[in-house]
Design an enzyme around this catalytic site. Structure first.
Site, mmCIF file in Angstrom:
data_model
loop_
_atom_site.group_PDB
_atom_site.id
_atom_site.type_symbol
_atom_site.label_atom_id
_atom_site.label_comp_id
_atom_site.label_asym_id
_atom_site.label_seq_id
_atom_site.Cartn_x
_atom_site.Cartn_y
_atom_site.Cartn_z
ATOM 1 N N HIS A 117 22.875 0.559 22.941
ATOM 2 C CA HIS A 117 21.911 1.652 22.744
ATOM 3 C C HIS A 117 21.209 1.448 21.408
ATOM 4 O O HIS A 117 21.851 1.198 20.399
ATOM 5 C CB HIS A 117 22.613 3.006 22.754
ATOM 6 C CG HIS A 117 21.660 4.138 22.492
ATOM 7 N ND1 HIS A 117 20.958 4.753 23.501
ATOM 8 C CD2 HIS A 117 21.272 4.736 21.340
ATOM 9 C CE1 HIS A 117 20.179 5.688 22.971
ATOM 10 N NE2 HIS A 117 20.351 5.700 21.666
ATOM 11 N N ARG B 218 16.219 21.594 20.883
ATOM 12 C CA ARG B 218 16.072 21.007 19.537
ATOM 13 C C ARG B 218 14.644 20.521 19.322
ATOM 14 O O ARG B 218 14.087 20.653 18.229
ATOM 15 C CB ARG B 218 17.042 19.841 19.362
ATOM 16 C CG ARG B 218 18.491 20.285 19.149
ATOM 17 C CD ARG B 218 19.458 19.135 19.372
ATOM 18 N NE ARG B 218 19.181 18.000 18.511
ATOM 19 C CZ ARG B 218 19.483 16.737 18.800
ATOM 20 N NH1 ARG B 218 20.075 16.441 19.945
ATOM 21 N NH2 ARG B 218 19.198 15.768 17.970
#
Lengths: 442, 442
Positions: free
Chosen positions: A82, A168
């Site tokens: 990732h 968020r």
């Protein structure tokens, strides 16, 4: 658990007891705590922090909100990579087939372009016909048959993270280290892996540009993986300049294919080889580091990695001819070569300006689900420190029309900052700046 | 104005430009910014603060969200008093008619019980028949005829404050000084006043117990009033013990009436006289301080204040007989006298324990619109420093049944902390600790 009291305790800088925090998160997921209370909590957590125990509770609740893949049917180790996201970062497209060719299964779940960076899914979809929204059953089949598969995040994985991320995004609470760490790791922990490599970008083009905060993010993520029994290695890599030369979805896919063919920019190949070696050693810990590197390089040079790529593209419905004709992915109708007007030294190639430039040219999103133009972007073959003669190529702008070409030329000229010939360019960070393994996490 | 960018700037500790903050607040009021974004902003403002200019923008937007009273039809000055709330604080019930008797109009808008404190509206409604929800037209009539009127906040005044307050209440963002200051002052500035006295409580029974924060709140509110041309005086007064002896709605109303009759506890009378003198001098600046005090005392002793109170009660539909028989407001069915078991000195009478005790006995709310029992509460005639013999009365518990009486006795015994005879009690704060006028605000 009284939501307002939980918020107040975090507001006042206290650590929350695991069952209190879990109760709050679970009540939110059930719809019993409204978005406005979670938003106040997230801002308090942003400004007051979450300690490692709280972050672990967050990871657990996100993970348990959805399903976890069982990939134990695969006859070998399962390792994913990732990246926190950078400009020109097309590593995944090379890495997944390469590592599959090294007998490590790579079940890769990626994202779309975010902010000033392009995303792996968009780059894959630049290949005509390529499907990234295959079912989990089909994903497992491809994985078994090809050794790697590349899809998007499914809604079955960590749905609590998905809801928190959306909140968020609109409440100014994205860039808090513990929230980012929990968000990334909850998804990766659901993939049924036996190893994980994290590429944490550092520098002006990264989402967390500062060295110290990037290291803290890497440390947190390695600690989370290690605590849950997932061998995890983090590399902190340079994002003070773009990676490779191509920036923009189709251009980056073409460059990735050239890398798979043993060609292309040296920095891209080097990072691919380093990450492939880490993934190989997570799968087969007995392989020595130098041996792991050598095997990775040989799979690139022998065409084995490219062959896996072709199988992957075919399995996911894409046009395999792109492997032979990567330049066919350069589809923009207008191309402008931008040359130096005088002798100079390249002081900087500003990654964020070029990443935002791709959006300006129509190759990125300012809202979810926006259609994008895969053909537009920049090719910038120069690097900081290069000495340039008048007339030398600084880069090529790929645009959909003349207006775009003009705007892109302006963006490119500003992003490539030139100094007087002989002037010393600022030092650039080594491509692989730091490595953090389980032993380095406290 | 992009809401997430506004939130991020406050999160990072920047002061917001007036038009940016106003745009954000106005968009929220129009429903274009959702509660979750405002909640994140409020938490950021709580932890990062709002400077005086930002607070002024908040006041202006709250004020402009509703209507402003025009009381210029009244032939005299218009002065109100606002208290930040304390245990046993029944000053308003005495003050409004007293100051009206001093030829100053008192257009008083009050609140209900909040947390551990009782509220003026509830105390008024302990008087049979008394209406606090009269129309603004009738409010003006009563004001003109009686010289004072006492009603609740109408929804026409500062509706933005009302919405923000409801959101703060559930997101842990109530107790931020600038938010409190703006909330109070926006409502008072809408009342069409020519002067305002603020009673800011300090000590364990106050909402803001700490000296420094209470002074900061007082300073901010005086600055807001002064900047908008409203002469404002703040008194910081003692709330380390209850005010007077009675705690609980009907009991407090009865004690207030005794004060109007020239009787009752000395501390209550003293605070009433000090505040009445301040209000008189805001109305008539030529009156000297000593003269103002003397006039206030004389109106209490002559029965003029009581006579105004009777007219006020009649005008608002209440039973005027309470003025002659205040003990008729003591309606609880069970009363327990609690006596000292040994000789002792009173070290402390804990205000918050008694205030929360009133809620436990059914005389306060844990949710909006809850019905309450006006009869329950405590009468505590002792003060810190009092020497007590065995068998002396510490207080009386008023409860609705035997269970309540038992619980109340326990609460009272714990709240009245006793030491060995001759032991020195901690120093208590002077009743009126500090005074802050326009000249004291920076």
């Amino acid at each position: 658990m009284i939501p307002a009291r939980v918020i107040e305790r975090k507001r006042d800088g206290h650590a929350l007891e695991p069952d209190v925090l879990a109760g709050f998160l679970e009540a939110y997921f059930r719809g019993e705590v409204p978005d406005y209370q979670m938003a106040a909590f997230l801002m308090a957590a942003y400004l007051r922090g979450l300690d490692d125990e709280e972050t672990e509770v967050l990871v657990r609740c996100m993970l348990e909100s959805g399903r976890t893949l069982d990939l134990s049917h695969l006859p070998g180790p399962r390792v994913d990579k990732h990246s926190t996201g950078g400009v020109g970062d097309k590593v995944s497209l090379v890495l997944a087939p390469l590592v599959a060719a090294l007998d490590v299964f790579v079940p890769m779940m990626s994202g779309r372009g975010l902010g000033h960076t392009t995303g792996t899914l968009d780059k894959l979809e630049a290949i005509p016909g390529f499907q990234t929204d295959v079912s989990l059953a089909r994903f497992k089949e491809i994985l078994r048959d090809v050794g790697c598969a590349m899809i998007g995040q499914t809604s079955e994985i960590a749905p609590l993270d998905k809801r928190l991320y959306a909140l968020r995004d609109v409440t100014g609470t994205v860039s808090a280290i513990p929230l980012i760490a929990a968000s990334i790791m909850s998804k990766k922990l659901a993939e049924g892996l036996t190893g994980l490599v994290l590429d944490v970008k550092v520098g002006a083009g990264a989402f967390i540009p500062e060295e110290e905060r990037a290291q803290e993010l890497a440390r947190k993520m390695v600690a989370i993986g290690t605590a849950r029994g997932l061998p995890t290695v983090a590399l902190l890599t340079a994002m003070d300049r773009p990676l490779g030369h191509a920036i923009g979805n189709g251009l980056e896919t073409a460059e990735a294919i050239r890398c798979l063919r043993g060609e292309g920019p040296a920095d891209l190949r080097e990072l691919v080889v380093v990450e492939a070696a880490e993934m190989l050693r997570l799968g087969y810990p007995d392989v020595a580091p130098a041996e792991a590197r050598a095997r990775a390089e040989s799979k690139l040079d022998s065409g084995s990695a490219l062959e896996r790529f072709v199988r992957l593209v075919e399995a996911q419905g894409g046009e395999p001819r792109v492997a032979d004709e990567p330049d066919g992915l350069k589809t923009s109708s207008v191309r402008i070569a931008v040359a130096a007007e005088r002798p100079a030294v390249v002081l900087e190639v500003a990654p964020r300006a070029l990443g935002e430039g791709v959006i300006a040219l129509g190759g990125g999103r300012t809202m979810m689900h926006q259609p994008i133009d895969f053909g537009v972007g920049f090719e910038v073959p120069v690097s900081p420190g290069d000495q340039i003669a008048a007339g030398d190529l600084l880069g090529v702008v790929h645009a959909k029309d003349d207006d775009g070409a003009r705007a892109g030329t302006e963006i490119l000229r500003r992003a490539v900052r030139l100094g007087e010939p002989g002037e010393r360019a600022p030092d650039v960070r080594p491509l692989v700046w730091r490595r953090l393994g389980a032993d380095d996490a406290p």
